[in-house]
Write a protein that holds these residues in place. Structure first.
Motif, PDB file in Angstrom:
ATOM      1  N   LEU A   1     -38.438 -21.882  35.973  1.00 59.81           N
ATOM      2  CA  LEU A   1     -38.977 -22.220  34.660  1.00 59.81           C
ATOM      3  C   LEU A   1     -40.350 -22.848  34.879  1.00 59.81           C
ATOM      4  O   LEU A   1     -40.464 -23.961  35.390  1.00 59.81           O
ATOM      5  CB  LEU A   1     -38.067 -23.202  33.903  1.00 59.81           C
ATOM      6  CG  LEU A   1     -38.507 -23.563  32.482  1.00 59.81           C
ATOM      7  CD1 LEU A   1     -38.653 -22.315  31.604  1.00 59.81           C
ATOM      8  CD2 LEU A   1     -37.513 -24.533  31.841  1.00 59.81           C
TER       9      LEU A   1
ATOM     10  N   GLN B   1     -40.260 -18.189  30.811  1.00 62.74           N
ATOM     11  CA  GLN B   1     -38.964 -17.691  30.315  1.00 62.74           C
ATOM     12  C   GLN B   1     -39.013 -17.346  28.820  1.00 62.74           C
ATOM     13  O   GLN B   1     -38.316 -16.454  28.361  1.00 62.74           O
ATOM     14  CB  GLN B   1     -37.880 -18.738  30.566  1.00 62.74           C
ATOM     15  CG  GLN B   1     -37.294 -18.637  31.966  1.00 62.74           C
ATOM     16  CD  GLN B   1     -35.945 -19.334  32.086  1.00 62.74           C
ATOM     17  OE1 GLN B   1     -35.249 -19.550  31.099  1.00 62.74           O
ATOM     18  NE2 GLN B   1     -35.589 -19.693  33.314  1.00 62.74           N
ATOM     19  N   TRP B   2     -39.782 -18.126  28.061  1.00 63.93           N
ATOM     20  CA  TRP B   2     -39.870 -17.873  26.610  1.00 63.93           C
ATOM     21  C   TRP B   2     -41.352 -17.825  26.209  1.00 63.93           C
ATOM     22  O   TRP B   2     -41.860 -18.715  25.527  1.00 63.93           O
ATOM     23  CB  TRP B   2     -39.142 -18.972  25.822  1.00 63.93           C
ATOM     24  CG  TRP B   2     -37.712 -19.164  26.253  1.00 63.93           C
ATOM     25  CD1 TRP B   2     -36.680 -18.288  26.060  1.00 63.93           C
ATOM     26  CD2 TRP B   2     -37.178 -20.273  26.993  1.00 63.93           C
ATOM     27  NE1 TRP B   2     -35.536 -18.784  26.627  1.00 63.93           N
ATOM     28  CE2 TRP B   2     -35.809 -19.993  27.201  1.00 63.93           C
ATOM     29  CE3 TRP B   2     -37.697 -21.460  27.495  1.00 63.93           C
ATOM     30  CZ2 TRP B   2     -34.959 -20.876  27.874  1.00 63.93           C
ATOM     31  CZ3 TRP B   2     -36.861 -22.346  28.159  1.00 63.93           C
ATOM     32  CH2 TRP B   2     -35.511 -22.054  28.356  1.00 63.93           C
TER      33      TRP B   2
ATOM     34  N   LEU C   1     -35.527 -28.605  29.505  1.00 64.66           N
ATOM     35  CA  LEU C   1     -35.287 -27.240  28.989  1.00 64.66           C
ATOM     36  C   LEU C   1     -34.385 -26.456  29.938  1.00 64.66           C
ATOM     37  O   LEU C   1     -33.508 -25.697  29.504  1.00 64.66           O
ATOM     38  CB  LEU C   1     -36.620 -26.511  28.808  1.00 64.66           C
ATOM     39  CG  LEU C   1     -37.467 -26.975  27.613  1.00 64.66           C
ATOM     40  CD1 LEU C   1     -38.897 -26.428  27.734  1.00 64.66           C
ATOM     41  CD2 LEU C   1     -36.825 -26.548  26.297  1.00 64.66           C
ATOM     42  N   ALA C   2     -34.588 -26.656  31.234  1.00 62.04           N
ATOM     43  CA  ALA C   2     -33.750 -25.959  32.219  1.00 62.04           C
ATOM     44  C   ALA C   2     -32.292 -26.388  32.068  1.00 62.04           C
ATOM     45  O   ALA C   2     -31.368 -25.564  32.087  1.00 62.04           O
ATOM     46  CB  ALA C   2     -34.245 -26.251  33.628  1.00 62.04           C
TER      47      ALA C   2
ATOM     48  N   ASN D   1     -30.821 -24.936  28.931  1.00 61.53           N
ATOM     49  CA  ASN D   1     -30.538 -23.499  29.095  1.00 61.53           C
ATOM     50  C   ASN D   1     -29.224 -23.267  29.830  1.00 61.53           C
ATOM     51  O   ASN D   1     -28.469 -22.344  29.506  1.00 61.53           O
ATOM     52  CB  ASN D   1     -31.694 -22.856  29.870  1.00 61.53           C
ATOM     53  CG  ASN D   1     -31.735 -21.338  29.714  1.00 61.53           C
ATOM     54  OD1 ASN D   1     -31.475 -20.805  28.632  1.00 61.53           O
ATOM     55  ND2 ASN D   1     -31.992 -20.644  30.801  1.00 61.53           N
TER      56      ASN D   1
ATOM     57  N   ARG E   1     -26.557 -23.383  27.411  1.00 55.38           N
ATOM     58  CA  ARG E   1     -26.704 -22.391  26.338  1.00 55.38           C
ATOM     59  C   ARG E   1     -27.222 -22.969  25.027  1.00 55.38           C
ATOM     60  O   ARG E   1     -26.838 -22.533  23.950  1.00 55.38           O
ATOM     61  CB  ARG E   1     -25.365 -21.660  26.094  1.00 55.38           C
ATOM     62  CG  ARG E   1     -24.803 -21.002  27.342  1.00 55.38           C
ATOM     63  CD  ARG E   1     -23.629 -20.084  27.034  1.00 55.38           C
ATOM     64  NE  ARG E   1     -22.996 -19.599  28.268  1.00 55.38           N
ATOM     65  CZ  ARG E   1     -23.585 -18.779  29.140  1.00 55.38           C
ATOM     66  NH1 ARG E   1     -24.835 -18.356  28.924  1.00 55.38           N
ATOM     67  NH2 ARG E   1     -22.946 -18.409  30.244  1.00 55.38           N
TER      68      ARG E   1
ATOM     69  N   ARG F   1     -29.938 -22.911  22.398  1.00 56.54           N
ATOM     70  CA  ARG F   1     -30.971 -21.956  22.019  1.00 56.54           C
ATOM     71  C   ARG F   1     -32.359 -22.571  22.203  1.00 56.54           C
ATOM     72  O   ARG F   1     -32.565 -23.735  21.832  1.00 56.54           O
ATOM     73  CB  ARG F   1     -30.778 -21.536  20.555  1.00 56.54           C
ATOM     74  CG  ARG F   1     -29.530 -20.678  20.316  1.00 56.54           C
ATOM     75  CD  ARG F   1     -29.345 -20.392  18.823  1.00 56.54           C
ATOM     76  NE  ARG F   1     -30.536 -19.724  18.268  1.00 56.54           N
ATOM     77  CZ  ARG F   1     -31.385 -20.285  17.409  1.00 56.54           C
ATOM     78  NH1 ARG F   1     -31.212 -21.548  17.039  1.00 56.54           N
ATOM     79  NH2 ARG F   1     -32.424 -19.611  16.954  1.00 56.54           N
ATOM     80  N   PRO F   2     -33.323 -21.836  22.773  1.00 54.83           N
ATOM     81  CA  PRO F   2     -34.655 -22.419  23.019  1.00 54.83           C
ATOM     82  C   PRO F   2     -35.297 -22.958  21.745  1.00 54.83           C
ATOM     83  O   PRO F   2     -36.009 -23.952  21.775  1.00 54.83           O
ATOM     84  CB  PRO F   2     -35.450 -21.275  23.626  1.00 54.83           C
ATOM     85  CG  PRO F   2     -34.646 -20.036  23.444  1.00 54.83           C
ATOM     86  CD  PRO F   2     -33.227 -20.443  23.247  1.00 54.83           C
TER      87      PRO F   2
END
Ligand SMILES: CC(=O)N[C@H]1[C@@H](OP(=O)(O)OP(=O)(O)OC[C@H]2O[C@@H](n3ccc(=O)[nH]c3=O)[C@H](O)[C@@H]2O)O[C@H](CO)[C@@H](O)[C@@H]1O[C@H](C)C(=O)N[C@@H](C)C(=O)N[C@H](CCC(=O)N[C@@H](CCC[C@@H](N)C(=O)O)C(=O)O)C(=O)O
Ligand SMILES: Nc1ncnc2c1ncn2[C@@H]1O[C@H](COP(=O)(O)OP(=O)(O)OP(=O)(O)O)[C@@H](O)[C@H]1O
Ligand SMILES: C[C@@H](N)C(=O)N[C@H](C)C(=O)O
Length: 461
Positions: free
Chosen positions: A250, A268-269, A291-292, A295, A298, A300-301
């Motif tokens: 990431l 990633q996004w 954020l990692a 993720n 699960r 959602r970003p």
């Protein structure tokens, strides 16, 4: 929490007969009698003083029972007492029992810098989907971690726990105490290097956080740090890297900073822009770690994006506040070490300002025999074109004063002894105008929060 005394007594290995009190119900614990809540269990610890001497204060504040690591004859009469050999160990044993009872997933965070910030960010992201308990403030050691565990509500699904250390072996103990499902190392700096000698040995000690990881556990770390890359090769667990380098799992892309917020995208996004309400590229790294972790569970970003945008951060970590006369203060007074100072100076020196930029730097403690060189080394991070006046506090900062005299003789530099915070505050109040900005950063032990309070014209925090 809600436990009966009989359950607690078994968890801590009571050595006295507690039968008559077995059904007393305990709903919290405290090691400071002044913080006890009604229904609480008092845990007398030994610091400068012996906590046992505060038992009456504990009862007055609502304690319904106490641990007791002294002769039973000295315990309060007709009051529920659980006698133990060692009250700190009993606290830790009780925490381990309670953790197994609630059985949350556990995310543990350490690192030379960024533990508290990253803990807050991870908790914010996970809270979008789970019932989360997180470390209160900086409660991150052999007392703070068990207290964090025991602060869990029964419905806690995720425990986000900060782990600090300043000696080898401490993280090994804390990791095995809570058996994390996921462990994070934010970065390797120079904090407490006095007790390690080298960053390599700091990295060795930080890696101890993986000692309690299960085989299916996950290790999340700053992939830009070679010391961590080298050591992660020895692990069998799944690994996730984060950082600025494009080879991270990431990685941040397109970082845009302002005084009060920083935006970035990621590999990633790529179509999602994240915003954190704080200054500094280093805080992007903290956000990437969070954020990692989100993720992995699960989140959602888009949910994580919203959580980061409004994250409630612990005070005095690069926090913008106003002085009494309206000047902008960047308060970074909780702690200090070379990497942290360089990072925040770089960010502060780029912030837009109509007036002047002032910097107050307090000694960086626990650097051992490298202290003089590390303090002098800060000179390279001070740009005389960006900073109008540098105020230095403490004996180690004389080395920086001397370095600046050589490197930038035109720069205004004033040095104060650690005891002269009142004089420093008065000098700053006389100089600051509403158009100016001032950075305050120093080790915990220098107590620049006193200068902060003076500039805010409020009672000392
Ligand atoms: C040992 C202990 O209990 N310390 C706490 C104690 O401090 P002190 O010893 O000065 O208190 P006294 O002698 O006055 O009192 C003795 C005990 O009696 C209690 N008591 C006192 C008065 C009263 O009226 N009633 C009472 O019941 C008192 O509570 C004592 O138990 O008291 C202070 C005030 O309560 C506490 O602040 C102090 O707690 C210490 C700091 C502590 O470790 N607290 C943890 C909960 C914690 O996590 N604190 C963090 C800081 C942790 C930290 O520094 N982390 C380092 C890395 C790890 C280094 C590790 N080796 C370490 O030692 O910490 C980092 O860099 O982040 C925090 O406060 O933020
Ligand atoms: N990722 C990072 N890299 C470098 N410096 C950082 C990073 N994150 C935070 N800092 C610096 O460290 C300071 C303390 O941040 P934070 O409290 O989150 O770290 P910490 O590890 O909990 O610190 P401590 O060990 O002193 O409690 C910040 O104000 C900033 O100056
Ligand atoms: C917060 C405490 N563990 C710490 O880091 N103390 C150092 C020595 C300081 O006072 O800055």
């Amino acid at each position: 929490m809600k436990m009966q005394l009989a359950e607690i007594a078994h968890a801590v290995g009571a050595i006295n007969d507690f039968e008559e009190w077995r059904s007393v119900s305990v709903t919290s614990v405290a090691f400071d009698s002044r913080h006890l809540q009604p229904g609480g269990l008092f845990i007398p610890l030994t610091g400068e003083q012996d906590g046992h001497k505060f038992i009456q204060s504990a009862i007055d504040h609502g304690a319904v029972a106490t641990l007791w690591a002294r002769d039973l004859a000295t315990a309060p009469a007709d009051f529920p007492v659980i006698q133990v050999a060692d009250s700190l160990k009993a606290l830790q044993d009780l925490a381990q029992y309670y953790l197994s009872k609630i059985n949350p997933r556990v995310v543990a965070i350490t690192g030379s810098n960024g533990k508290t910030t990253t803990k807050d960010m991870i908790a914010a992201i996970l809270s979008t989907q789970f019932n989360v308990t997180k470390t209160h403030a900086n409660f991150n050691n052999e007392i703070g971690v068990p207290m964090t565990v025991l602060s869990m509500e029964p419905n806690t699904e995720m425990l986000v726990v900060e782990m600090g250390m300043d000696r080898p072996g401490q993280l090994d103990f804390l990791s095995k105490l809570v058996s994390p499902d996921l462990a994070v190392i934010t970065m390797i700096g120079e904090a407490h290097i006095e007790f390690f000698g080298t960053r390599d040995r700091i990295a060795d000690a930080k890696m101890e956080i993986t000692h309690g990881l299960s085989d299916d556990g996950i290790f999340v770390y700053n992939g830009d740090e070679p010391l961590l890359q080298e050591r992660s090769a020895d692990l069998t667990q799944r690994q996730i890297t984060f950082g600025q380098g494009t080879d991270n799992d990431l990685a941040a892309t397109d970082i845009q900073g302002s005084a009060t917020a920083t935006t970035f995208t990621t590999n990633q996004w790529p179509d999602l822009t994240f915003t954190i309400p704080m200054i500094g590229t280093y805080n992007v790294n903290n956000a990437l770690a969070a954020l990692a972790v989100g993720n992995v569970y699960r989140i959602r970003p888009e949910s994580a994006q919203k959580a980061l945008q409004t994250v409630n951060l612990t005070e005095n970590r690069a926090e913008w506040v106003k002085s009494a006369n309206g000047a902008a203060i960047l308060s970074d007074v909780y702690n200090s070490n070379p990497t942290a100072v360089k990072e925040v100076l770089a960010a502060f020196s780029k912030t837009p300002v109509t007036g002047k930029r002032y910097v107050v730097l307090g000694d960086m403690l626990e650097l051992g025999d490298q202290a003089n060189a590390m303090h002098a080394g800060l000179a390279a991070a001070i740009d005389p074109a960006a900073i109008s006046h540098v105020y230095l506090v403490g004996p180690h900062m004389v080395a920086l004063q001397q370095a600046l005299a050589k490197q930038a003789p035109e720069l205004a530099v004033t040095h104060y002894e650690s005891a002269d915070l009142v004089t420093l505050s008065a000098d700053l109040q006389a100089s600051l105008t509403p158009a100016d900005q001032i950075l305050l950063k120093g080790s915990h032990g220098i107590h620049l929060e006193q200068v902060l309070a003076a500039l805010q014209d409020s009672p000392e925090k």
